[in-house]
Design an enzyme around this catalytic site. Structure first.
Site, PDB file in Angstrom:
ATOM      1  N   ASP A 101       0.787  -1.236   0.000  1.00 21.89           N
ATOM      2  CA  ASP A 101       0.000   0.000   0.000  1.00 21.89           C
ATOM      3  C   ASP A 101       0.826   1.296   0.000  1.00 21.89           C
ATOM      4  OD1 ASP A 101      -1.509  -2.164   0.819  1.00 21.89           O
ATOM      5  OD2 ASP A 101      -2.066  -1.306   2.737  1.00 21.89           O
TER       6      ASP A 101
ATOM      7  N   SER B 273      -0.309   0.238   7.422  1.00 27.22           N
ATOM      8  CA  SER B 273      -0.710   1.401   6.634  1.00 27.22           C
ATOM      9  C   SER B 273      -1.302   2.530   7.473  1.00 27.22           C
ATOM     10  CB  SER B 273      -1.718   0.980   5.567  1.00 27.22           C
ATOM     11  OG  SER B 273      -1.026   0.300   4.545  1.00 27.22           O
TER      12      SER B 273
ATOM     13  N   ARG C 204      -7.364  -1.198  11.696  1.00 26.26           N
ATOM     14  CA  ARG C 204      -6.167  -0.622  11.073  1.00 26.26           C
ATOM     15  C   ARG C 204      -6.457   0.380   9.955  1.00 26.26           C
ATOM     16  NH1 ARG C 204      -6.638  -5.985   9.716  1.00 26.26           N
ATOM     17  NH2 ARG C 204      -6.999  -6.414   7.505  1.00 26.26           N
ATOM     18  N   ASP C 205      -5.349   0.958   9.478  1.00 29.76           N
ATOM     19  CA  ASP C 205      -5.288   1.808   8.280  1.00 29.76           C
ATOM     20  C   ASP C 205      -5.973   3.174   8.464  1.00 29.76           C
ATOM     21  OD1 ASP C 205      -4.140  -0.521   7.366  1.00 29.76           O
ATOM     22  OD2 ASP C 205      -5.860  -1.135   6.153  1.00 29.76           O
TER      23      ASP C 205
ATOM     24  N   GLU D 164     -10.396  -2.797   4.189  1.00 29.27           N
ATOM     25  CA  GLU D 164      -9.072  -2.255   4.484  1.00 29.27           C
ATOM     26  C   GLU D 164      -8.934  -0.862   3.870  1.00 29.27           C
ATOM     27  OE1 GLU D 164      -6.253  -6.158   4.908  1.00 29.27           O
ATOM     28  OE2 GLU D 164      -6.474  -5.423   2.873  1.00 29.27           O
TER      29      GLU D 164
ATOM     30  N   TRP E  17      -3.327  -9.237  -3.895  1.00 30.76           N
ATOM     31  CA  TRP E  17      -2.828 -10.152  -2.845  1.00 30.76           C
ATOM     32  C   TRP E  17      -2.880 -11.611  -3.278  1.00 30.76           C
ATOM     33  CZ3 TRP E  17       0.440  -8.766   0.495  1.00 30.76           C
ATOM     34  CH2 TRP E  17       0.403  -7.511   1.109  1.00 30.76           C
TER      35      TRP E  17
HETATM   36  C1  FRU Z   1      -3.750  -3.826   2.787  1.00 32.41           C
HETATM   37  C2  FRU Z   1      -3.093  -4.198   4.101  1.00 32.41           C
HETATM   38  C3  FRU Z   1      -3.504  -3.224   5.175  1.00 32.41           C
HETATM   39  C4  FRU Z   1      -2.370  -3.323   6.153  1.00 32.41           C
HETATM   40  C5  FRU Z   1      -1.201  -3.500   5.235  1.00 32.41           C
HETATM   41  C6  FRU Z   1      -0.096  -4.344   5.819  1.00 32.41           C
HETATM   42  O1  FRU Z   1      -3.056  -4.245   1.663  1.00 32.41           O
HETATM   43  O2  FRU Z   1      -3.437  -5.523   4.450  1.00 32.41           O
HETATM   44  O3  FRU Z   1      -4.764  -3.492   5.743  1.00 32.41           O
HETATM   45  O4  FRU Z   1      -2.244  -2.182   6.950  1.00 32.41           O
HETATM   46  O5  FRU Z   1      -1.684  -4.099   4.054  1.00 32.41           O
HETATM   47  O6  FRU Z   1       1.016  -4.346   4.979  1.00 32.41           O
END
Ligand code: FRU
Length: 513
Positions: free
Chosen positions: A22, A100, A168-169, A221, A307
Site C-alpha cells: 500500500d 498502513s 487498522r489503516d 481495508e 494479494w
Molecule cells: C492492505 C493491508 C492493510 C495493512 C497492510 C499491511 O493491503 O493488508 O490493511 O495495513 O496491508 O502491509
C-alpha cells in the site's frame, strides 16, 4: 536500487529492492510550506510550483514478499521522477510491524509538536503487534520536524486502542467547517469504518460508524475519505473509498467507492450501490494525497498488484523487487444520468514526460498503424479518439496489440465504440498462476452529449493502464512477458465516414535513468 531489470517500469514507482504494497501517508510539502491552493489549479503548474510530493509506502526491506513492514519513503517534483529516501518509520521492536496509515501537514501546530514551524508532518499509522497482546492492532502517531524525512514517535502512543486484532489503516483529513481532524479507520472483519475526530491528532473521539456497504469480501481495508470536485458544478461531494480483500469480483483484492456527504462526524452515501474503482485486477489500497482543496482534482496512487499472486510474480526471483504503484491519477466525480455518480480518473499531467511523438494522425480513418518501439524506453502513452459521433454512427472498433518480435507474445485491448472494452494479458508467458486472470472487460457507457469516444493508456514494461472515455472506466493490469514487447499495432475499422478518427502514440521518458 538497481532499476535496470527488464520488468522494471520506467515511469511508475517501484521500490529500490524487495517488496512494497500500500501507498501510505502521501502529502505534498512545498519549500517548507503546505502547497497552496494555486499550485494545484492547473496541471501544468506542477513544474513551476517547486512542490515536493511525498510518498510513503508499505515496505519490507528484507524480502521480496510482505512481512517485515516499514514505511518506505520517496519524493518527487512531478509524481513521475522519484527519488528514494531513507526508510521513514521503523517498527519499535522485532515483534511489531508498521502497517498502513496516512500523514498530514499540521500547519497551525494543533498538535503542539511544532512550536516554530508551519511544515510539521504528523504520520498516523497502525502498529501491528505480532506476538504480544494477541496480535493487537492500534493507532499510533509520529511527528517530523524536517518536512517528512525523519520521524519521532509520540511518547503516549497508542492514540487509539480498542484491543482488537483487526483494527487498522487510519486516514486523516482536516475538516475546516468543524475545525477538527477526521479519521476513517477500518474494523476490518466487522465491515465497519469508524469515524473519529480530534482537535490535536493526539486525543481522538469516536463519532460514528459506516458499516456493511457494498462488497464486503473477507475484510475492509485502507479507507479514504476525501472531498471531491464535481464535473460541471461548483459544489463538492465527499467520497468514501474502501478496499476489500479477498472477495473482489475478479478474485482477490479491489477497491470500491461511495459518493456522499460528510458533516465532520457522519458520512452518508448517496445510494446503496457498490462502485468499483478499476476493471483490471491490479489496483488496490489507493490513497488520496493529503491537503488538496476539495474543489481541485484529487490526486491518488494505488498499489498495482493483487494479494492473490503478489508474492509469486517473477520480478522477485529475477530482479529482486516486487510490486509497483499505479500511475498518479487526477480524480473528480461526474453526475451521470444512468448510474448516478461516477469517479473519473486520468493520468496526472502525463504529457510532462512525453519524450518523442512516435505517431500522430488526426484523420486516420479506418486504417492500421504499425510501430516498432524497441529503441525507446519501452514505456508508451497512446490515445485513440473517435469524434463527431451521433446516435446513428456509434459504430466501429479500435484494437491495440503490443507484441514481442522475438517470441510473438502479446497483450491486447480493444473496444467497439460504445461497447465492452476488453483487455487480454493471457498471451504472455512470464508468469503462470491460476489466479492471474487473463481477460477483463467493462462496459463503455458512451456519453452521447460529447459525441466523442476515446481509449487511451500507458504501457510500461510490465504494467498496462487503460482509460476509456476520458477516465470513466480505468483498468490497471500487470503482465510478464518472457521477451520485451516492442511492436504496437493500432487497428481502426468500421467507423462511420462522418466520424473523425485521431490516433497518437508518444514514447515516455525513462524517469529512472
Ligand atoms: C492492505 C493491508 C492493510 C495493512 C497492510 C499491511 O493491503 O493488508 O490493511 O495495513 O496491508 O502491509
Amino acid at each position: 536500487g538497481d532499476y535496470t531489470g527488464v520488468y522494471r517500469p520506467r515511469v511508475h514507482f517501484s521500490p529500490p529492492t524487495n517488496f512494497t504494497n500500500d501507498p501510505n501517508g502521501m502529502c505534498p510539502v512545498v519549500n517548507g510550506l503546505v502547497l497552496l491552493r494555486h499550485a494545484y489549479t492547473r496541471e501544468r503548474m506542477f513544474k513551476d510550483a517547486n512542490g515536493t510530493w511525498h510518498l510513503y509506502y508499505q515496505y519490507n526491506p528484507t524480502e521480496p514478499v510482505a512481512g517485515n513492514q516499514h514505511w518506505g519513503h520517496a519524493t518527487s517534483q512531478d509524481l513521475y521522477h522519484w527519488e528514494n529516501q531513507k526508510i521513514a518509520i521503523w517498527p519499535p521492536n522485532n515483534t511489531t510491524f508498521v502497517y498502513s496509515g496516512s500523514a498530514v501537514v499540521d500547519t497551525n501546530n494543533t498538535s503542539g509538536f511544532f512550536p516554530n514551524q508551519t511544515n510539521g508532518v504528523v504520520a498516523i499509522y497502525t502498529l501491528a503487534h505480532q506476538t504480544t497482546g494477541a496480535g493487537v492492532q492500534n493507532q499510533n502517531i509520529a511527528y517530523s520536524r524536517d518536512g517528512g524525512y525523519t520521524f519521532v514517535t509520540y511518547a503516549n502512543n497508542p492514540v487509539i486502542d480498542v484491543h482488537s486484532n483487526q483494527f487498522r489503516d487510519p486516514k486523516v483529513i482536516w475538516h475546516s467547517a468543524t475545525q477538527k481532524w477526521a479519521m476513517v479507520v477500518s474494523y476490518a472483519t466487522d465491515f465497519v469504518i469508524g469515524i473519529y475526530t480530534s482537535p490535536n491528532l493526539k486525543d481522538w473521539t469516536h463519532a460514528s460508524n459506516f458499516s456493511h456497504h457494498g462488497l464486503l469480501g473477507l475484510q475492509y481495508e485502507c479507507p479514504n475519505l476525501v472531498e471531491m470536485p464535481m464535473l460541471n458544478s461548483t459544489s463538492t461531494m465527499y467520497l468514501l473509498q474502501i478496499s476489500i480483500n479477498p472477495g473482489a469480483p475478479l478474485g482477490g483484492s479491489i477497491s470500491q467507492y461511495f459518493p456522499g456527504s460528510f458533516n465532520g462526524t457522519h458520512f452518508a452515501a448517496v445510494d446503496g450501490a457498490a462502485r468499483i474503482n478499476d476493471f483490471g485486477k491490479d489496483n488496490y489500497a489507493g490513497q488520496f494525497f493529503y491537503g488538496i482543496p476539495g474543489d481541485e482534482n484529487q490526486v491518488s496512487l494505488a498499489w498495482a498488484s493483487n494479494w492473490q499472486y503478489t508474492s509469486l510474480v517473477p520480478t522477485g526471483v529475477t530482479e529482486g523487487w516486487r510490486s509497483q504503484m499505479s500511475l498518479p491519477r487526477r480524480n473528480y466525480l461526474a453526475n451521470v444520468t444512468s448510474i448516478g455518480y461516477d469517479l473519473i480518473s486520468t493520468p496526472y499531467a502525463i504529457e510532462s514526460i512525453f519524450a518523442q511523438e512516435l505517431a500522430y494522425n488526426s484523420s486516420l480513418g479506418n486504417a492500421t498503424l504499425l510501430l516498432d518501439y524497441a529503441s525507446t524506453s519501452g514505456a508508451l502513452y497512446f490515445s485513440a479518439n473517435i469524434t463527431h459521433l451521433t446516435p446513428s454512427t456509434l459504430q466501429g472498433t479500435v484494437n491495440l496489440t503490443f507484441t514481442s518480435s522475438v517470441s510473438g507474445e502479446f497483450i491486447s485491448l480493444g473496444s467497439p465504440v460504445n461497447g465492452d472494452t476488453w483487455i487480454d494479458r493471457s498471451h504472455t508467458s512470464g508468469f503462470e498462476n491460476p489466479y492471474f486472470n487473463g481477460k477483463f472487460s467493462a462496459n463503455g457507457q458512451f456519453d452521447s452529449s460529447t459525441g466523442t469516444w476515446s481509449i487511451s493508456g500507458v504501457i510500461d514494461r510490465s504494467i498496462l493502464e487503460v482509460f476509456v472515455n476520458g477516465g470513466r472506466q480505468s483498468a490497471t493490469n500487470t503482465f510478464y512477458s518472457d521477451s520485451p514487447l516492442d511492436t504496437l499495432r493500432v487497428g481502426v475499422a468500421g467507423v462511420a465516414g462522418s466520424a473523425g478518427v485521431s490516433v497518437g502514440v508518444w514514447a515516455l521518458e525513462d524517469t529512472w535513468a
